[in-house]
Motif scaffolding. Structure first.
Motif, PDB file in Angstrom:
ATOM      1  N   ASP A  94       0.826  -1.203   0.000  1.00 16.57           N
ATOM      2  CA  ASP A  94       0.000   0.000   0.000  1.00 16.57           C
ATOM      3  C   ASP A  94       0.861   1.254   0.000  1.00 16.57           C
ATOM      4  OD1 ASP A  94      -2.276  -1.455  -0.066  1.00 16.57           O
ATOM      5  OD2 ASP A  94      -2.663  -1.381   2.084  1.00 16.57           O
ATOM      6  N   ASN A  95       1.933   1.244   0.799  1.00 19.55           N
ATOM      7  CA  ASN A  95       2.831   2.392   0.846  1.00 19.55           C
ATOM      8  C   ASN A  95       3.471   2.647  -0.509  1.00 19.55           C
ATOM      9  OD1 ASN A  95       2.283   2.772   3.523  1.00 19.55           O
ATOM     10  ND2 ASN A  95       4.116   1.747   4.261  1.00 19.55           N
ATOM     11  N   ASN A  96       3.888   1.592  -1.183  1.00 21.24           N
ATOM     12  CA  ASN A  96       4.503   1.745  -2.497  1.00 21.24           C
ATOM     13  C   ASN A  96       3.496   2.238  -3.531  1.00 21.24           C
ATOM     14  OD1 ASN A  96       7.008   0.912  -1.614  1.00 21.24           O
ATOM     15  ND2 ASN A  96       6.606  -1.240  -2.048  1.00 21.24           N
ATOM     16  N   LEU A  97       2.281   1.757  -3.440  1.00 19.71           N
ATOM     17  CA  LEU A  97       1.267   2.161  -4.399  1.00 19.71           C
ATOM     18  C   LEU A  97       0.886   3.626  -4.238  1.00 19.71           C
ATOM     19  CD1 LEU A  97      -1.118  -0.934  -4.393  1.00 19.71           C
ATOM     20  CD2 LEU A  97       0.312  -0.140  -6.271  1.00 19.71           C
ATOM     21  N   THR A  98       1.016   4.164  -3.041  1.00 21.40           N
ATOM     22  CA  THR A  98       0.615   5.541  -2.814  1.00 21.40           C
ATOM     23  C   THR A  98       1.404   6.494  -3.703  1.00 21.40           C
ATOM     24  OG1 THR A  98      -0.003   5.079  -0.531  1.00 21.40           O
ATOM     25  CG2 THR A  98       0.429   7.355  -1.094  1.00 21.40           C
ATOM     26  N   LEU A  99       2.707   6.362  -3.705  1.00 23.97           N
ATOM     27  CA  LEU A  99       3.537   7.242  -4.514  1.00 23.97           C
ATOM     28  C   LEU A  99       3.306   6.997  -6.004  1.00 23.97           C
ATOM     29  CD1 LEU A  99       5.644   9.453  -4.379  1.00 23.97           C
ATOM     30  CD2 LEU A  99       7.418   7.703  -4.405  1.00 23.97           C
ATOM     31  N   CYS A 100       3.122   5.761  -6.396  1.00 23.86           N
ATOM     32  CA  CYS A 100       2.838   5.454  -7.797  1.00 23.86           C
ATOM     33  C   CYS A 100       1.516   6.070  -8.229  1.00 23.86           C
ATOM     34  CB  CYS A 100       2.804   3.944  -8.011  1.00 23.86           C
ATOM     35  SG  CYS A 100       4.397   3.127  -7.775  1.00 23.86           S
ATOM     36  N   ASP A 101       0.524   6.004  -7.341  1.00 28.08           N
ATOM     37  CA  ASP A 101      -0.772   6.594  -7.656  1.00 28.08           C
ATOM     38  C   ASP A 101      -0.654   8.102  -7.837  1.00 28.08           C
ATOM     39  OD1 ASP A 101      -2.004   4.181  -7.586  1.00 28.08           O
ATOM     40  OD2 ASP A 101      -2.777   4.377  -5.549  1.00 28.08           O
ATOM     41  N   VAL A 102       0.121   8.745  -6.978  1.00 32.07           N
ATOM     42  CA  VAL A 102       0.295  10.195  -7.071  1.00 32.07           C
ATOM     43  C   VAL A 102       0.932  10.570  -8.408  1.00 32.07           C
ATOM     44  CG1 VAL A 102       1.487  12.194  -6.095  1.00 32.07           C
ATOM     45  CG2 VAL A 102       0.425  10.535  -4.585  1.00 32.07           C
ATOM     46  N   GLU A 103       1.957   9.832  -8.795  1.00 31.99           N
ATOM     47  CA  GLU A 103       2.632  10.128 -10.072  1.00 31.99           C
ATOM     48  C   GLU A 103       1.691   9.971 -11.255  1.00 31.99           C
ATOM     49  OE1 GLU A 103       7.279   9.128  -9.751  1.00 31.99           O
ATOM     50  OE2 GLU A 103       5.980   7.397  -9.376  1.00 31.99           O
ATOM     51  N   LEU A 121      -6.495  12.653  -4.712  1.00 29.54           N
ATOM     52  CA  LEU A 121      -5.249  12.834  -3.969  1.00 29.54           C
ATOM     53  C   LEU A 121      -5.507  13.090  -2.486  1.00 29.54           C
ATOM     54  CD1 LEU A 121      -3.240  15.013  -6.510  1.00 29.54           C
ATOM     55  CD2 LEU A 121      -2.738  12.667  -5.839  1.00 29.54           C
ATOM     56  N   ARG A 122      -6.589  13.770  -2.171  1.00 26.07           N
ATOM     57  CA  ARG A 122      -6.898  14.055  -0.763  1.00 26.07           C
ATOM     58  C   ARG A 122      -7.205  12.787   0.022  1.00 26.07           C
ATOM     59  NH1 ARG A 122      -9.588  18.717  -2.822  1.00 26.07           N
ATOM     60  NH2 ARG A 122     -11.582  17.601  -2.816  1.00 26.07           N
ATOM     61  N   LYS A 123      -7.570  11.713  -0.676  1.00 26.86           N
ATOM     62  CA  LYS A 123      -7.872  10.449   0.003  1.00 26.86           C
ATOM     63  C   LYS A 123      -6.625   9.656   0.360  1.00 26.86           C
ATOM     64  CE  LYS A 123     -12.366   9.926  -2.288  1.00 26.86           C
ATOM     65  NZ  LYS A 123     -13.182   9.071  -3.198  1.00 26.86           N
ATOM     66  N   LEU A 124      -5.492  10.042  -0.184  1.00 25.75           N
ATOM     67  CA  LEU A 124      -4.254   9.319   0.098  1.00 25.75           C
ATOM     68  C   LEU A 124      -3.836   9.526   1.548  1.00 25.75           C
ATOM     69  CD1 LEU A 124      -2.314  10.187  -3.155  1.00 25.75           C
ATOM     70  CD2 LEU A 124      -3.380   8.018  -2.583  1.00 25.75           C
ATOM     71  N   LYS A 125      -3.241   8.481   2.124  1.00 19.60           N
ATOM     72  CA  LYS A 125      -2.826   8.524   3.521  1.00 19.60           C
ATOM     73  C   LYS A 125      -1.352   8.904   3.629  1.00 19.60           C
ATOM     74  CE  LYS A 125      -6.136   4.959   4.931  1.00 19.60           C
ATOM     75  NZ  LYS A 125      -6.292   3.615   5.556  1.00 19.60           N
ATOM     76  N   PHE A 126      -1.069   9.747   4.608  1.00 24.46           N
ATOM     77  CA  PHE A 126       0.304  10.122   4.916  1.00 24.46           C
ATOM     78  C   PHE A 126       0.587   9.641   6.338  1.00 24.46           C
ATOM     79  CE2 PHE A 126      -1.131  13.035   1.729  1.00 24.46           C
ATOM     80  CZ  PHE A 126      -0.047  13.194   0.887  1.00 24.46           C
ATOM     81  N   ASP A 127       1.157   8.448   6.467  1.00 22.13           N
ATOM     82  CA  ASP A 127       1.341   7.858   7.784  1.00 22.13           C
ATOM     83  C   ASP A 127       2.788   7.879   8.255  1.00 22.13           C
ATOM     84  OD1 ASP A 127       2.272   6.103   5.940  1.00 22.13           O
ATOM     85  OD2 ASP A 127       1.004   4.418   6.529  1.00 22.13           O
ATOM     86  N   CYS A 128       3.688   8.502   7.491  1.00 21.71           N
ATOM     87  CA  CYS A 128       5.075   8.591   7.923  1.00 21.71           C
ATOM     88  C   CYS A 128       5.731   9.806   7.267  1.00 21.71           C
ATOM     89  CB  CYS A 128       5.843   7.316   7.579  1.00 21.71           C
ATOM     90  SG  CYS A 128       5.966   6.974   5.811  1.00 21.71           S
ATOM     91  N   TYR A 129       6.794  10.273   7.877  1.00 19.95           N
ATOM     92  CA  TYR A 129       7.487  11.472   7.389  1.00 19.95           C
ATOM     93  C   TYR A 129       8.095  11.239   6.014  1.00 19.95           C
ATOM     94  CZ  TYR A 129      10.990  15.142   6.991  1.00 19.95           C
ATOM     95  OH  TYR A 129      11.754  16.183   6.541  1.00 19.95           O
TER      96      TYR A 129
END
Length: 337
Positions: A94-103, A121-129
């Motif tokens: 899921d973490n890897n897909l988040t950045l791919c989805d944004v791109e 994009l607002r639905k994406l989760k930011f769970d780490c720095y």
């Protein structure tokens, strides 16, 4: 009996060959054994269903435990069905897909699709720095490289302006990092890098100028000029994006003032004056509106325009840059009427 005694004498006289033959037979018999029943591997635990003791290679088990990609089937267990606990694995994916989805979403960003894609994009989760930092760097890169769409990316940054992530230190104390703060820090870092590239270019130019003139190497001279043009364009795109971020309330006015002061350090540097012209064209009206109730900041802005007016009167720069600055001053005077 004579043949038996002869065989015994041969065995006693060649014990190593006998032992080797028995070992080969044992190995042959092991290879014909039926594969063991299936086992369930849950991370680094192995629970065989049968009583037989299973032996695994240590490196394979470490690979199973630590690998964040798709689970690789151990080579020594090619005939053994394996069941994996995918709880942690799905989180990593899921973490890897988040950045791919944004791109992929940013590649489709246009004025017409902005609303729908911004909602995604607002639905994406930011769970780490780390993830927040990657998103910031991606937004900045797109906003600078695609200068024609820099306004869209600045608007997009506004959508994430209040996003924060919590980070716990070794003492379990929680700190929060915001999208805006990380973006401002990254912008400043990138601008510093561009300035260092300019300084490095000037050094290389001075060192190689004499050599190139002696060799009359036009290709090398042309390459140096092309490198400088690339640095210049990136610096201009950076300043334009900073101006757009300020217009949308992402960048602070203090940051814009720092850029203005930096660009006014050398009154005869035409490139810096050209950058300043573009920056003030983008931010000037908003600076004027915000500075009205703040007397010190208003006088600060007046000082900058006063210096520009002096530059035009002294006319120590080219006519082209003089006209640009003069148009900027006249535009401000018209807006104040």
């Amino acid at each position: 009996m004579d043949s038996i005694s002869v065989m015994n004498e041969d065995i006693s006289s060649n014990p190593l060959e006998s032992q080797s033959a028995s070992t080969v037979k044992a190995r042959t018999s092991l290879e014909c054994v039926t594969p063991l029943p299936s086992a369930i591997i849950n991370n680094d635990k192995c629970q065989p269903q049968a009583m037989q003791q299973l032996k695994y290679d240590c490196n394979e088990l470490l690979c199973i435990r630590d690998n964040s990609a798709t689970f690789p089937l151990p080579k020594s267990l090619s005939n053994l069905p394996i069941i994996i606990n995918e709880g942690n694995q799905s989180k990593i994916d899921d973490n890897n897909l988040t950045l791919c989805d944004v791109e992929s979403i940013l590649d489709e960003l246009t004025p017409e699709t902005f609303g729908a894609l911004a909602t995604k994009l607002r639905k994406l989760k930011f769970d780490c720095y780390e993830k927040l930092k990657e998103i910031v760097e991606l937004f900045y890169s797109k906003g600078v490289d695609e200068s024609g769409s820099s306004c869209l990316y600045a608007r997009l940054c506004k959508q994430f302006n209040r996003r924060t992530v919590a980070v716990s230190n070794a003492r379990c104390r929680e700190s929060r990092y915001g999208f805006r703060g990380v973006l401002v820090k990254h912008c400043q870092k990138q601008y510093d890098n561009i300035c260092r590239e300019e300084i490095e270019y000037e050094k290389q130019k001075l060192e190689s100028e004499t050599v190139l003139n002696e060799k009359n190497d036009r290709d090398a001279t042309k390459k140096l000029e092309e490198d400088f043009i690339k640095i210049k364009r990136r610096k201009l795109k950076h300043l334009l994006f900073i101006g757009k971020l300020y217009r949308f309330g992402i960048m602070w006015s203090s940051v814009v003032f720092e850029y203005i002061e930096y660009l006014l350090r050398d009154k005869n540097d035409e490139e810096s004056l050209e950058y300043l012209h573009h920056l003030l064209r983008t931010t000037g009206q908003k600076l004027e509106d915000e500075m009205i109730p703040t007397v010190p900041e208003k006088s600060r802005l007046e000082k900058y325009y006063g210096q520009l007016n002096t530059i035009v009167k002294e006319h120590k720069i080219s006519d082209h840059i003089c006209r640009m600055i003069k148009d900027l001053i006249e535009l401000r005077q018209v807006s104040e009427l």
